[in-house]
Scaffold this motif. Structure first.
Motif, PDB file in Angstrom:
ATOM      1  N   SER A 190     -28.015  59.394 -34.194  1.00 29.57           N
ATOM      2  CA  SER A 190     -27.191  58.134 -34.181  1.00 29.57           C
ATOM      3  C   SER A 190     -27.494  56.806 -34.854  1.00 29.57           C
TER       4      SER A 190
ATOM      5  N   ARG B  11     -25.644  55.846 -37.761  1.00 28.16           N
ATOM      6  CA  ARG B  11     -24.862  53.965 -37.802  1.00 28.16           C
ATOM      7  C   ARG B  11     -25.289  53.574 -39.226  1.00 28.16           C
TER       8      ARG B  11
ATOM      9  N   ASP C 289     -17.849  57.197 -32.341  1.00 28.69           N
ATOM     10  CA  ASP C 289     -17.479  57.067 -30.437  1.00 28.69           C
ATOM     11  C   ASP C 289     -16.343  57.121 -30.884  1.00 28.69           C
TER      12      ASP C 289
ATOM     13  N   LYS D 108     -14.669  56.405 -27.895  1.00 32.41           N
ATOM     14  CA  LYS D 108     -14.305  56.098 -27.801  1.00 32.41           C
ATOM     15  C   LYS D 108     -13.730  54.317 -27.815  1.00 32.41           C
ATOM     16  N   ALA D 109     -13.946  54.656 -29.053  1.00 30.19           N
ATOM     17  CA  ALA D 109     -13.031  53.233 -29.917  1.00 30.19           C
ATOM     18  C   ALA D 109     -11.743  52.904 -29.822  1.00 30.19           C
TER      19      ALA D 109
ATOM     20  N   GLN E 102     -11.866  62.990 -29.005  1.00 23.87           N
ATOM     21  CA  GLN E 102     -12.812  62.887 -29.742  1.00 23.87           C
ATOM     22  C   GLN E 102     -11.721  63.479 -31.447  1.00 23.87           C
TER      23      GLN E 102
ATOM     24  N   ASP F 238     -20.056  62.239 -35.438  1.00 22.61           N
ATOM     25  CA  ASP F 238     -21.707  62.899 -34.049  1.00 22.61           C
ATOM     26  C   ASP F 238     -21.277  63.108 -33.143  1.00 22.61           C
TER      27      ASP F 238
END
Length: 300
Positions: free
Chosen positions: A42, A46, A81, A83-84, A135, A153
């Protein structure tokens, strides 16, 4: 668009999350990025899209840092992510707000909603989405700018079997169109079905960077043997370089000898074999062998 990572290091205090990482991800392939938890996957991803600032080294996409591209969404689509999206926004509103930052037409929002199977829930708030729906929304956002590079990811995390198959088909199609597809996953059996190239990282360092076939075709031959006299057969086969593993009371996995050699030894000893199956080395086998000493959080 090529992803080029050169000498990338990221340090938190005295601990390196990644250290001197270097690799290249080329277009037209699905490249899998594997490693144990805490290995640096990650952090590397990133850093490529500018969310983490490396301590040293560089990460380029098509020869530029992510932030240097005039229209980043048209260059790189990323899902880091799921859950962004804010819980109070609807799926359509979330994608529309992203599209507005790059002057992407609203018609494209409808296209990616349809492509990811979210058209029927486009007006629902994200807070009510399941993990799998989240997702799909993240993948929709990554596809919004019709980018030449995808960085994902764990894109199949939380998806049902139909969703996993859909992601596999989608990524294969995008790679076949000449795009760069770079993804991480802990589902090795699934990744083995789609990855053309594999990069494995452990404790912040690259352990392997090779075509998937090179990893699965290397290593000793393994043969599955089933017989009612497994213990006797194991003693007969015992020799330097030969490894036998008992899987059940009547089955062995044997490395270091061929199926023909096992059959001949059994025949000479009068042992009946009910199964004799050469097994190709799997991606999981290769991964386990490479990361055996690089697991940060090993179970006892």
């Amino acid at each position: 668009m090529t992803i080029q990572v050169d000498g990338l290091s990221k340090r938190y205090g005295q601990k390196y999350a990644v250290k001197d990482v270097a690799f290249t991800v080329t277009p037209g392939k699905v490249t899998g990025f594997l490693g144990p938890n805490g290995a640096g996957k990650s952090t590397t991803m990133r850093s490529i899209v500018g969310l983490d600032r490396p301590t040293s080294g560089i990460a380029l996409i098509d020869g530029r840092r992510y932030a240097e591209h005039r229209a980043p969404l048209g260059c790189v689509g990323a899902l880091l992510d799921a859950k962004a999206a804010h819980r109070s926004r609807t799926a359509r509103n979330y994608l529309t707000s992203i599209a507005a930052t790059h002057r992407i037409p609203r018609s494209r929002v409808d296209e990616v909603l349809a492509a990811t199977g979210l058209s029927s829930v486009a007006g629902r708030k994200v807070g009510g989405f399941s993990l799998g729906m989240g997702q799909r929304l993240g993948i929709a956002a990554a596809l919004l700018g019709d980018p030449g590079t995808l960085i994902l990811d764990e894109p199949v995390n939380g998806l049902d079997p139909e969703g996993v198959t859909w992601v596999r088909s989608l990524l294969r199609r995008l790679a076949d169109e000449g795009r760069t597809v770079f993804l991480s996953s802990h589902l090795l059996s699934e990744l083995a079905l789609i990855a053309d190239h594999v990069i494995i990282i452990g404790r912040g360092s690259i352990l392997a960077d090779a075509p998937a076939t090179a990893l699965t075709e290397s290593g000793p031959e393994r043969v599955r043997v089933r017989t009612s006299d497994a213990s006797t057969l194991a003693r007969l086969l015992a020799a330097p370089g030969v490894r036998t593993t008992t899987t059940t009371s009547d089955a062995l996995d044997v490395e270091g000898v061929t199926a023909e050699q096992i059959a001949r030894a059994a025949q000479q000893a009068g042992i009946l074999l009910t199964e004799l199956t050469p097994r190709r080395r799997t991606l999981e086998d290769a991964y386990t062998a490479l990361t055996r000493d690089a697991v940060e959080y090993a179970s006892s």
